[in-house]
Design a protein around this motif. Structure first.
Motif, short mmCIF file in Angstrom:
data_model
loop_
_atom_site.label_atom_id
_atom_site.label_comp_id
_atom_site.label_asym_id
_atom_site.label_seq_id
_atom_site.Cartn_x
_atom_site.Cartn_y
_atom_site.Cartn_z
N ASN A 1 0.82 -1.21 0.00
CA ASN A 1 0.00 0.00 0.00
C ASN A 1 0.86 1.26 0.00
N LEU A 2 1.99 1.22 -0.73
CA LEU A 2 2.87 2.39 -0.76
C LEU A 2 2.20 3.58 -1.42
N GLY A 3 1.39 3.31 -2.44
CA GLY A 3 0.65 4.39 -3.09
C GLY A 3 1.58 5.48 -3.59
N SER A 4 1.34 6.70 -3.11
CA SER A 4 2.13 7.85 -3.58
C SER A 4 3.32 8.15 -2.68
N HIS A 5 3.65 7.25 -1.76
CA HIS A 5 4.80 7.48 -0.87
C HIS A 5 6.07 7.63 -1.69
N ASP A 6 6.90 8.59 -1.32
CA ASP A 6 8.14 8.86 -2.02
C ASP A 6 9.29 8.14 -1.31
N ILE A 7 9.92 7.20 -1.99
CA ILE A 7 11.06 6.49 -1.40
C ILE A 7 12.29 6.68 -2.29
N SER A 8 12.42 7.87 -2.86
CA SER A 8 13.52 8.14 -3.79
C SER A 8 14.80 8.58 -3.09
N SER A 9 14.74 8.89 -1.81
CA SER A 9 15.94 9.31 -1.09
C SER A 9 15.87 8.74 0.32
N TRP A 10 17.01 8.76 1.01
CA TRP A 10 17.05 8.20 2.36
C TRP A 10 16.10 8.95 3.29
N LYS A 11 16.09 10.27 3.25
CA LYS A 11 15.20 11.03 4.13
C LYS A 11 13.74 10.68 3.84
N ASN A 12 13.36 10.60 2.57
CA ASN A 12 11.98 10.26 2.24
C ASN A 12 11.62 8.84 2.64
N ILE A 13 12.59 7.94 2.58
CA ILE A 13 12.36 6.57 3.04
C ILE A 13 12.05 6.56 4.54
N VAL A 14 12.82 7.32 5.30
CA VAL A 14 12.59 7.39 6.75
C VAL A 14 11.22 7.99 7.04
N LEU A 15 10.87 9.07 6.34
CA LEU A 15 9.56 9.70 6.54
C LEU A 15 8.43 8.72 6.19
N THR A 16 8.64 7.93 5.14
CA THR A 16 7.63 6.94 4.75
C THR A 16 7.47 5.88 5.83
N LEU A 17 8.58 5.40 6.37
CA LEU A 17 8.52 4.38 7.43
C LEU A 17 7.82 4.92 8.67
N ILE A 18 8.10 6.17 9.01
CA ILE A 18 7.44 6.79 10.16
C ILE A 18 5.92 6.81 9.94
N GLU A 19 5.53 7.24 8.75
CA GLU A 19 4.10 7.32 8.44
C GLU A 19 3.44 5.94 8.46
N LEU A 20 4.12 4.94 7.91
CA LEU A 20 3.56 3.58 7.90
C LEU A 20 3.44 3.03 9.32
N CYS A 21 4.44 3.30 10.16
CA CYS A 21 4.38 2.84 11.56
C CYS A 21 3.22 3.49 12.29
N LEU A 22 3.00 4.78 12.04
CA LEU A 22 1.88 5.47 12.68
C LEU A 22 0.54 4.90 12.20
N GLU A 23 0.45 4.56 10.91
CA GLU A 23 -0.78 3.97 10.38
C GLU A 23 -1.08 2.64 11.06
N ILE A 24 -0.05 1.82 11.22
CA ILE A 24 -0.23 0.52 11.88
C ILE A 24 -0.63 0.73 13.34
N TRP A 25 0.02 1.66 14.00
CA TRP A 25 -0.28 1.94 15.40
C TRP A 25 -1.75 2.34 15.55
N ARG A 26 -2.20 3.27 14.72
CA ARG A 26 -3.59 3.71 14.82
C ARG A 26 -4.55 2.55 14.58
N ASN A 27 -4.19 1.69 13.65
CA ASN A 27 -5.05 0.54 13.36
C ASN A 27 -5.08 -0.43 14.54
#
Length: 452
Positions: free
Chosen positions: A330-356
């Motif tokens: 479910n990456l969708g429009s997540h940007d994983i083109s750079s290390w910083k964006n990868i970290v931001l994506t992982l943070i967002e995914l972890c928060l989504e799982i936590w909320r669920n």
């Protein structure tokens, strides 16, 4: 991380792009050179390789994309790069022996160690590319007198940028040579970077690493992309202009020489060549002997090597986390083109799982009772890699600190409940800084386990 050295490379970029699309058998080589040195092996040496590895990976992906398109009904077959691009790392240690009076035994030994270190790094973190990569060393017959003297004559008589000449001379003197050595060493660059190739040479241009001889004929690539640090910019000016005057010399037999398309690029790594041991450089010996057991980028004593070390750590982080994306659909429009964006994506995914997981009715089947945060994430995405877990654990710990509750729990003190499980800029910056330490530890353990 990488860019062209000047506008003069743009023309050949355009020509190369068009020829790749119209000539399926177009041959392309990426070359990255390391000079000879008496200095011991430095920690940051592989950072010099990262830009080339990234470029090679993009070209291979392009090649694979067009291979896949042939199987789609209705597509007009398009073939490009039937010959896979090659990335070559080479050491010009013999040039340093001839010009800078480098001890031959030390030069050869250090050249082998540098190339071996880069090879082990790539084989460990980019094993999918290993078969496309070569490791070479120059030798006594690399710089044949006839061609080298032609180049020297063009440099001396036709290159008019005296400021650049003086800068190159000063640079060579610092390495133990003189003005004549500077002229010779600068001219050698046109040979080792294949700006001009003598097709009638009786000797291969380079030998493969760990082989005294290589009987393979020199491949006449259609385009050579060279990548160096900022220090190469001066050499590149000379390479371009001297090559032009050489090609226009009416007295030369043009049939004897091959002039591939030449694209010259510069990487952020190597403001000072990373294989030289400056005062604040970290050596592989210090890591292997556990004299240094951790490296913090925020430490001011490492400011001179911060750029190279950051490139290396981010490359390791991206490599370690690559397998994760195969488990996330479910990456969708997540940007994983750079290390910083990868970290931001992982943070967002972890928060989504936590909320669920904090909902009364979850939309997943994960077991959360009596499970730690990292256990919940690993179960959710079916992960098991230790290095991945180190990175994810760091992220989860900081998210728990920010939200003042354990991962998976509901924030019952806030009316918005699950929506209050979040992050902010300060927490994100803290995570990124702490991940530098995690990746530094991964690098240190790699050296201690793999580099002798």
């Amino acid at each position: 991380m990488i860019g062209i050295d000047s506008k003069s490379s743009l023309k050949h970029i355009a020509i190369t792009s068009m020829r790749i699309c119209t000539e399926p058998n177009f041959k392309l080589e990426i070359r990255i050179g390391l000079g000879g040195t008496k200095d011991v092996l430095t920690l940051c040496t592989p950072s010099y390789a990262v830009a080339g590895v990234d470029l090679l990976n993009r070209l291979i992906q392009l090649q694979e994309k067009f291979k896949q398109s042939q199987t789609i009904p209705g597509n007009i077959p398009t073939k490009i790069l039937n010959n896979s691009p090659v990335l070559t790392f080479f050491s010009a240690w013999t040039a340093a022996v001839r010009v800078n009076n480098l001890d031959a035994n030390i030069g050869r030994e250090n050249a082998q160690k540098m190339l071996s270190y880069i090879k082990k790094y790539i084989d460990n973190y980019h094993s999918n590319l290993s078969r496309h990569i070569r490791y070479e060393m120059d030798h006594g017959d690399t710089y044949e007198d006839t061609l080298l003297n032609y180049i020297i004559a063009h440099y001396v008589h036709n290159y008019t940028d005296e400021q650049t000449k003086q800068q190159l001379t000063a640079q060579t003197i610092r390495r133990g040579s003189n003005e004549d050595g500077s002229i010779r060493y600068t001219s050698m660059h046109l040979i080792i970077f294949k700006d001009i190739i003598d097709k009638k040479s009786l000797h291969p241009l380079f030998h493969l690493l760990d082989e005294n001889e290589n009987n393979e004929p020199t491949c006449l690539y259609d385009c050579i992309i060279t990548i160096g640090g900022s220090v190469e910019k001066r050499f590149n000016k000379v390479r371009y202009l001297v090559r032009q005057t050489f090609m226009n010399d009416s007295q030369l037999n043009k049939e004897q020489y091959h002039f591939p398309l030449s694209i010259r690029m510069l990487s952020r790594a190597g403001q000072t060549p990373v294989y030289y041991h400056d005062k604040n450089e970290i050596t592989v010996h210090q890591i292997s002997n556990k004299e240094i057991t951790n490296v913090h980028l925020t430490d001011k004593k490492y400011r001179d090597i911060k750029e190279g070390l950051s490139i290396l750590l981010e490359d390791i982080g991206v490599s370690v986390l690559k397998p994760i994306w195969n488990h996330i659909y479910n990456l969708g429009s997540h940007d994983i083109s750079s290390w910083k964006n990868i970290v931001l994506t992982l943070i967002e995914l972890c928060l989504e799982i936590w909320r669920n997981h904090a909902k009364d009715i979850k939309t997943c089947q994960c077991l959360t009772e009596n499970k730690t945060a990292i256990e919940q994430i690993c179960e959710h995405y079916q992960l098991s890699n230790d290095a991945e877990c180190l990175i994810l654990t760091c992220i989860l710990k900081e998210l728990e600190i920010k939200n003042h509750i354990h991962f998976g729990e509901r924030n019952t003190t806030n009316r918005r409940r699950n929506n209050s499980i979040c992050t902010n800029r300060e927490t994100t910056d803290t995570i990124i800084h702490k991940l530098d330490d995690v990746l530094s530890q991964i690098l240190i353990e790699f050296i201690q386990n793999q580099i002798l």
